[in-house]
Design a protein around this motif. Structure first.
Motif, PDB file in Angstrom:
ATOM      1  N   SER A 280      70.817  46.429  60.648  1.00 20.63           N
ATOM      2  CA  SER A 280      70.755  47.607  59.793  1.00 20.63           C
ATOM      3  C   SER A 280      69.320  47.790  59.312  1.00 20.63           C
ATOM      4  N   CYS A 281      69.052  48.949  58.733  1.00 23.22           N
ATOM      5  CA  CYS A 281      67.707  49.198  58.225  1.00 23.22           C
ATOM      6  C   CYS A 281      67.797  49.988  56.933  1.00 23.22           C
ATOM      7  N   SER A 282      66.733  49.911  56.162  1.00 25.99           N
ATOM      8  CA  SER A 282      66.622  50.741  54.970  1.00 25.99           C
ATOM      9  C   SER A 282      65.157  51.086  54.756  1.00 25.99           C
ATOM     10  N   GLY A 283      64.951  52.084  53.902  1.00 22.27           N
ATOM     11  CA  GLY A 283      63.589  52.539  53.661  1.00 22.27           C
ATOM     12  C   GLY A 283      62.845  51.686  52.675  1.00 22.27           C
ATOM     13  N   GLY A 284      63.547  50.716  52.040  1.00 16.87           N
ATOM     14  CA  GLY A 284      62.867  49.812  51.123  1.00 16.87           C
ATOM     15  C   GLY A 284      62.952  50.255  49.679  1.00 16.87           C
ATOM     16  N   LEU A 285      62.672  51.512  49.404  1.00 18.54           N
ATOM     17  CA  LEU A 285      62.726  51.978  48.029  1.00 18.54           C
ATOM     18  C   LEU A 285      64.147  52.297  47.593  1.00 18.54           C
ATOM     19  N   SER A 286      65.045  52.457  48.540  1.00 24.99           N
ATOM     20  CA  SER A 286      66.442  52.684  48.212  1.00 24.99           C
ATOM     21  C   SER A 286      67.265  51.586  48.851  1.00 24.99           C
ATOM     22  N   TYR A 287      68.487  51.487  48.410  1.00 24.93           N
ATOM     23  CA  TYR A 287      69.369  50.493  48.988  1.00 24.93           C
ATOM     24  C   TYR A 287      70.213  51.061  50.124  1.00 24.93           C
TER      25      TYR A 287
ATOM     26  N   SER B  90      94.464  62.874  52.604  1.00 22.70           N
ATOM     27  CA  SER B  90      94.167  61.914  53.666  1.00 22.70           C
ATOM     28  C   SER B  90      94.696  62.400  55.011  1.00 22.70           C
ATOM     29  N   GLN B  91      93.898  62.175  56.047  1.00 20.99           N
ATOM     30  CA  GLN B  91      94.218  62.600  57.407  1.00 20.99           C
ATOM     31  C   GLN B  91      94.276  61.395  58.347  1.00 20.99           C
ATOM     32  N   PRO B  92      95.032  61.502  59.438  1.00 22.94           N
ATOM     33  CA  PRO B  92      95.081  60.388  60.398  1.00 22.94           C
ATOM     34  C   PRO B  92      93.693  59.971  60.886  1.00 22.94           C
ATOM     35  N   GLY B  93      92.752  60.899  60.982  1.00 24.07           N
ATOM     36  CA  GLY B  93      91.389  60.578  61.376  1.00 24.07           C
ATOM     37  C   GLY B  93      90.631  59.743  60.373  1.00 24.07           C
ATOM     38  N   ASP B  94      91.176  59.621  59.160  1.00 27.41           N
ATOM     39  CA  ASP B  94      90.565  58.762  58.137  1.00 27.41           C
ATOM     40  C   ASP B  94      90.951  57.294  58.327  1.00 27.41           C
ATOM     41  N   SER B  95      91.877  57.031  59.234  1.00 30.46           N
ATOM     42  CA  SER B  95      92.313  55.656  59.478  1.00 30.46           C
ATOM     43  C   SER B  95      91.134  54.829  59.977  1.00 30.46           C
ATOM     44  N   ALA B  96      90.752  53.846  59.200  1.00 30.98           N
ATOM     45  CA  ALA B  96      89.561  53.044  59.469  1.00 30.98           C
ATOM     46  C   ALA B  96      89.542  51.906  58.447  1.00 30.98           C
ATOM     47  N   THR B  97      88.534  51.070  58.551  1.00 33.71           N
ATOM     48  CA  THR B  97      88.316  50.042  57.533  1.00 33.71           C
ATOM     49  C   THR B  97      87.189  50.506  56.615  1.00 33.71           C
ATOM     50  N   TYR B  98      87.410  50.391  55.322  1.00 30.70           N
ATOM     51  CA  TYR B  98      86.441  50.836  54.322  1.00 30.70           C
ATOM     52  C   TYR B  98      85.885  49.627  53.579  1.00 30.70           C
ATOM     53  N   PHE B  99      84.573  49.612  53.415  1.00 33.90           N
ATOM     54  CA  PHE B  99      83.893  48.537  52.689  1.00 33.90           C
ATOM     55  C   PHE B  99      83.122  49.122  51.513  1.00 33.90           C
ATOM     56  N   CYS B 100      83.269  48.509  50.355  1.00 35.66           N
ATOM     57  CA  CYS B 100      82.366  48.819  49.252  1.00 35.66           C
ATOM     58  C   CYS B 100      81.237  47.801  49.279  1.00 35.66           C
ATOM     59  N   ALA B 101      80.153  48.106  48.580  1.00 36.53           N
ATOM     60  CA  ALA B 101      79.013  47.201  48.534  1.00 36.53           C
ATOM     61  C   ALA B 101      78.256  47.396  47.229  1.00 36.53           C
ATOM     62  N   ALA B 102      77.463  46.406  46.881  1.00 35.93           N
ATOM     63  CA  ALA B 102      76.627  46.479  45.687  1.00 35.93           C
ATOM     64  C   ALA B 102      75.341  45.717  45.943  1.00 35.93           C
ATOM     65  N   PRO B 103      74.232  46.147  45.344  1.00 37.24           N
ATOM     66  CA  PRO B 103      72.976  45.399  45.502  1.00 37.24           C
ATOM     67  C   PRO B 103      73.070  44.070  44.773  1.00 37.24           C
ATOM     68  N   TYR B 104      72.449  43.037  45.318  1.00 37.75           N
ATOM     69  CA  TYR B 104      72.489  41.765  44.596  1.00 37.75           C
ATOM     70  C   TYR B 104      71.136  41.137  44.382  1.00 37.75           C
ATOM     71  N   ASN B 105      70.098  41.839  44.721  1.00 35.66           N
ATOM     72  CA  ASN B 105      68.779  41.398  44.296  1.00 35.66           C
ATOM     73  C   ASN B 105      67.824  42.576  44.399  1.00 35.66           C
ATOM     74  N   GLN B 106      66.562  42.342  44.091  1.00 36.31           N
ATOM     75  CA  GLN B 106      65.594  43.421  44.141  1.00 36.31           C
ATOM     76  C   GLN B 106      65.095  43.709  45.549  1.00 36.31           C
ATOM     77  N   GLY B 107      65.533  42.924  46.485  1.00 35.45           N
ATOM     78  CA  GLY B 107      65.012  43.042  47.844  1.00 35.45           C
ATOM     79  C   GLY B 107      65.788  43.966  48.754  1.00 35.45           C
TER      80      GLY B 107
END
Lengths: 112, 114
Positions: B94-101, A80-97
């Protein structure tokens, strides 16, 4: 409503150390798990993402580990470097859209 | 990837007025999203904007308060209507290509309502 739980909320690491941030999800429409990095005053930037065909992905000093049975994934930042200091977010898909639901964020501070 | 610009970058507005935020993408994209981010907080999805159809709003957000336009595949606007101090926040597209997340974000618009 589906949630993504991220921990820790904040993290202080010495330069050269390993930063580890964890996320747990409930259900997901698709196995795609990205991590975003956000600096103050900037929009989130896609850092690294993992897809369902692998359990680990490495890009430079950044590695995602994915445990499908436990519904967990984590970000490891090596050297890890001082330039890595930031806020990190994870994410996950929650629908088909194409929608993503984000974790609460981890504020990382790397001390010189 | 895609490069996104937003206008304005910041604004200070009076209670009861409206502000329209513009989002421009450097390539044609299928899906565009609008988020709100309180300082120090996570991102909350307001709505999804697909070209040629009505925007889809998330629970807690309504069209009368946050009307959205998507006239083509590279551009979208979000209007914050009848603003109150509680609307003070950072608004991100934000934007996405639709086929990917994969989603790519703009720099955000910092709104302060007095």
């Amino acid at each position: 409503q589906q949630q993504v739980k991220q921990s820790p909320q904040s993290l202080i690491v010495q330069k050269g150390g390993i930063s580890i941030i964890n996320c747990a999800y409930e259900n997901t429409a698709f196995d795609y798990f990205p991590w975003y990095q956000q600096f103050p005053g900037k929009g989130p930037a896609l850092l690294i993402a993992i897809r369902p065909d692998v359990s680990e992905k490495k890009e430079g000093r950044f590695t995602i580990s994915f445990n499908k049975s436990a519904k967990q994934f984590s970000l490891h930042i090596m050297d890890s470097q001082p330039g890595d200091s930031a806020t990190y977010f994870c994410a996950a898909p929650y629908n088909q859209g194409g929608k993503l639901i984000f974790g609460q964020g981890t504020e990382l501070s790397v001390k010189p | 990837s895609a490069v996104i610009s937003q206008k304005p970058s910041r604004d200070i507005c009076q209670r009861g007025t409206s502000l329209t935020i513009q989002c421009q993408v450097d390539s044609q994209v299928t899906m565009m999203f609008w988020y709100r981010q309180q300082p120090g907080q996570s991102l909350t999805l307001i709505a999804t904007a697909n070209q040629g159809s009505e925007a889809t709003y998330e629970s807690g957000f309504v069209i009368d308060k946050f009307p959205i336009s998507r006239p083509n595949l590279t551009f979208s606007t979000l209007t914050v209507s009848n603003m109150s101090p509680e609307d003070s926040s950072i608004y991100l597209c934000s934007c996405s290509g639709g086929l990917s997340y994969e989603q790519y974000f703009g720099p955000g618009t910092r709104l302060t309502v007095t």
